[in-house]
Design an enzyme around this catalytic site. Structure first.
Site, PDB file in Angstrom:
ATOM      1  CD  GLU A  22      -0.988   0.532   3.689  1.00  0.00           C
ATOM      2  OE1 GLU A  22      -1.285   1.732   3.711  1.00  0.00           O
ATOM      3  OE2 GLU A  22      -1.310  -0.293   4.572  1.00  0.00           O
ATOM      4  CE  LYS A 154      -3.682   1.317  10.142  1.00  0.00           C
ATOM      5  NZ  LYS A 154      -4.332   0.515   9.079  1.00  0.00           N
TER       6      LYS A 154
END
Length: 299
Positions: A22, A154
């Site tokens: 990414e 996360k």
């Protein structure tokens, strides 16, 4: 419309391993100049693992799968780079803008190019608190067939709710040499994975079975952070609670929440969370290259 680099296209044509990366981590996830250093290091990790890196992003309105070193530098240093989820891609294209792709947008573009392995840090998910704030990463994971190598979701998120959302979306969650979902900075969350794999060959076999069955969605391969850099879960949670309070106090909302919280947690932990983030990113790139090699073995 999607531009695939000659190196990546040659690897795909030759059925050689390719790993997507990414670009949000370059533009929004890490501080400068560390972001450029890490972006180049992730590509180097993939190459060292015997695969071709394909960093994904939008430059001048052109979606690209496989950025050159100069393009990686532009993504890491240019001002005003947009943060793009899947829904935002048409906006960047129509306006001729530069944009860094999130997990969701990276998956969508990589899949369109024929890349089936993707390495990232942590996926998005269900945010903490009462507000209905859910990342589009979960939607993409539920509909796009790809092996996504990560360190779980996360840690700033509601991990239990995110785990439930992954189950609802039909995403197969595998643990890399663990029976427990990693908590990004920490190795343990107390939440189970669906299946454990101990080798790249086992991960490749899972992927193959999933494709032969025609099952939708991603295989989420969750890798604990390297032990030397992993943080204590209680310490991280306390830092996150303080960061969330600061975000609420400053009125931070929408796409700005995640990068704000990551920066605040780094300050709260004296920079140790940043080092853990970098270590797990590099480790995930290595594992992804190994899995991509196993998936293309015998082609």
């Amino acid at each position: 419309m999607i531009q695939v680099s000659p190196e990546v296209q040659a690897a795909l044509d030759g059925e050689r391993p390719v790993v997507a990366l990414e670009s949000t981590v370059l533009a929004h996830g890490l501080p400068r100049p560390r972001n450029l250093e890490v972006g180049l290091a992730l590509e180097a990790e993939v190459r060292a693992g015997g695969a071709v890196p394909a960093t994904v992003g939008v430059l001048g309105g052109v979606p690209k799968v496989g950025l050159s070193a100069a393009e990686v530098e532009r993504m890491a240093t240019a001002a005003g780079v947009l943060k793009l989820s899947t829904r935002d891609l048409p906006v960047a294209v129509a306006r001729g803008a530069d944009g860094a792709t999130t997990v969701a947008a990276t998956m969508w573009l990589a899949d369109a190019a024929g890349v089936w392995v993707f390495a990232t840090g942590g996926i998005g998910g269900v945010h903490r608190g009462g507000a209905h704030d859910v990342s589009a990463d979960l939607t993409e994971l539920g509909r796009t067939a790809m092996v996504v190598v990560c360190a779980g979701a996360k840690a700033i998120l509601d991990l239990a709710a995110t785990r439930e959302a992954l189950e609802t979306a039909g995403v197969l969650v595998a643990g890399w040499r663990t029976d427990e979902l990693p908590a990004f900075y920490s190795a343990r969350s107390g939440l189970p994975v669906d299946v454990r794999v101990d080798t790249a060959e086992q991960a490749a076999a899972l992927w193959s079975a999933q494709q032969e069955l025609g099952a939708p969605g991603a295989l989420l391969l969750c890798v604990p952070p390297p032990p030397a850099h992993a943080l204590d879960a209680d310490e991280v949670d306390a830092a996150i609670r303080r960061a969330l309070a600061l975000a609420a106090e400053q009125g931070v909302r929408g796409k700005e929440v995640t990068p704000f919280l990551l920066r605040a947690v780094a300050e709260e932990t004296g920079g140790r969370s940043l080092e853990a983030n970098v270590a797990l990113l590099r480790n995930n790139a290595r594992v992804a290259a190994e899995v991509a090699r196993a998936m293309t073995a015998g082609n």
